[in-house]
Write an enzyme that holds these catalytic residues in place. Sequence first.
Site, PDB file in Angstrom:
ATOM      1  N   ASN A   9       0.880  -1.179   0.000  1.00 28.37           N
ATOM      2  CA  ASN A   9       0.000   0.000   0.000  1.00 28.37           C
ATOM      3  C   ASN A   9       0.911   1.220   0.000  1.00 28.37           C
ATOM      4  O   ASN A   9       1.463   1.582   1.030  1.00 28.37           O
ATOM      5  CB  ASN A   9      -0.902  -0.031   1.244  1.00 28.37           C
ATOM      6  N   LYS A  11       0.191   4.253  -0.465  1.00 23.72           N
ATOM      7  CA  LYS A  11      -0.461   5.459   0.069  1.00 23.72           C
ATOM      8  C   LYS A  11      -0.193   6.655  -0.867  1.00 23.72           C
ATOM      9  O   LYS A  11      -0.078   6.461  -2.074  1.00 23.72           O
ATOM     10  CB  LYS A  11      -0.010   5.712   1.512  1.00 23.72           C
ATOM     11  N   HIS A  99      -9.716   1.377   4.298  1.00 25.12           N
ATOM     12  CA  HIS A  99      -8.469   1.577   5.047  1.00 25.12           C
ATOM     13  C   HIS A  99      -8.730   2.520   6.215  1.00 25.12           C
ATOM     14  O   HIS A  99      -9.500   3.481   6.095  1.00 25.12           O
ATOM     15  CB  HIS A  99      -7.375   2.147   4.130  1.00 25.12           C
ATOM     16  N   GLU A 101      -7.105   4.875   7.428  1.00 22.82           N
ATOM     17  CA  GLU A 101      -6.845   6.298   7.187  1.00 22.82           C
ATOM     18  C   GLU A 101      -8.061   6.955   6.533  1.00 22.82           C
ATOM     19  O   GLU A 101      -8.387   8.109   6.816  1.00 22.82           O
ATOM     20  CB  GLU A 101      -5.579   6.454   6.321  1.00 22.82           C
ATOM     21  N   GLU A 171      -5.911  -4.749  10.303  1.00 17.89           N
ATOM     22  CA  GLU A 171      -4.920  -3.699  10.541  1.00 17.89           C
ATOM     23  C   GLU A 171      -5.253  -2.968  11.837  1.00 17.89           C
ATOM     24  O   GLU A 171      -6.074  -2.035  11.837  1.00 17.89           O
ATOM     25  CB  GLU A 171      -4.926  -2.700   9.380  1.00 17.89           C
ATOM     26  N   GLY A 177       1.816   2.512  10.636  1.00 20.65           N
ATOM     27  CA  GLY A 177       2.758   3.611  10.474  1.00 20.65           C
ATOM     28  C   GLY A 177       3.372   4.081  11.778  1.00 20.65           C
ATOM     29  O   GLY A 177       3.996   5.138  11.833  1.00 20.65           O
ATOM     30  N   SER A 217       2.864  -1.914  10.312  1.00 21.36           N
ATOM     31  CA  SER A 217       4.311  -1.945  10.557  1.00 21.36           C
ATOM     32  C   SER A 217       4.928  -3.320  10.317  1.00 21.36           C
ATOM     33  O   SER A 217       5.847  -3.716  11.020  1.00 21.36           O
ATOM     34  CB  SER A 217       4.631  -1.437  11.973  1.00 21.36           C
TER      35      SER A 217
HETATM   36  P1  PGA Z   1       2.403   0.420   7.602  1.00 26.85           P
HETATM   37  O1  PGA Z   1       1.002   0.601   6.843  1.00 26.85           O
HETATM   38  O2  PGA Z   1       2.976  -0.893   7.126  1.00 26.85           O
HETATM   39  O3  PGA Z   1       3.219   1.594   7.195  1.00 26.85           O
HETATM   40  O4  PGA Z   1       2.105   0.393   9.067  1.00 26.85           O
HETATM   41  C1  PGA Z   1       0.140  -0.480   6.644  1.00 26.85           C
HETATM   42  C2  PGA Z   1      -1.144   0.010   6.015  1.00 26.85           C
HETATM   43  O5  PGA Z   1      -1.600   1.107   6.380  1.00 26.85           O
HETATM   44  O6  PGA Z   1      -1.728  -0.649   5.140  1.00 26.85           O
END
Ligand code: PGA
Length: 257
Positions: A9, A11, A99, A101, A171, A177, A217
Amino acid sequence: MRKPLGAGNWKMNKTIAEARALAAGIARGLADLQEAAEKVDIVLGPPYLSLSAVAEAAAGAPLGVAGQDCSAEAGGAFTGEVSAPMLKDAGATHVIVGHSERRELLSEGDTQVAAKAAAASAGGLVPVVCIGEPITTREAGATLDRIGFQLEHSVFSVFKNPPGELVIAYEPVWAIGTGKTATPAQAQEVHAYIRKRLGENFGVDWAGNSRILYGGSMKPGNAAELLAQPDIDGGLIGGASLVEADFLEIVRIAAGG
Ligand code: PGA
């Protein structure tokens, strides 16, 4: 035995040229990994603008391409939106929906996520439906209740019959993140619960064949212990998917080292 799925992903990162270069680098890296690459399904999730370029760079390599979101509508007067059929036309095979976010920053709710998942599936894309709890929910001991609620309202409300293919990404919001990762045991508990609920709704055979990804992460240093869990079938990888060597290393680990 479920084939692991590694989904990047990206982003809101990478220009078109950068995205093309990263996809081409990953395609070359997979050619070098050979047998390992055949043991894992791999999907790259660039921003919309880079989707065609990434699909072109991925052509001939064992790589799928994911949109990071899609509209619940197939087309029409929806300024700024992109539909599932458009993503497919640009070369997408998958689309991430729900997601955290988008849920948090853009106030997307389960009903909207469910409609997007249904539109993705109807448009010939594999929906990757994201669910996960905030830290307050985990600390209150209500994680599985929250996950159950999200499954009910983001998936089961629209798919009355088993969908052709649908991927759930667990997640935990507090792990995205942040550098914090769920422990393998914490993640496994939730993944097992998700599979149980999928089995109750879509049948145990369907649930047994479907992939449930962990996201939050995931990186080369923790991928092995997470992927060793029986119900963790791959990763939705953010930060580490932007670094060619890290992403390829996770693929290698997912293939069994
Ligand atoms: P990250 O993001 O691996 O940077 O924690 C995962 C995601 O948001 O899909």
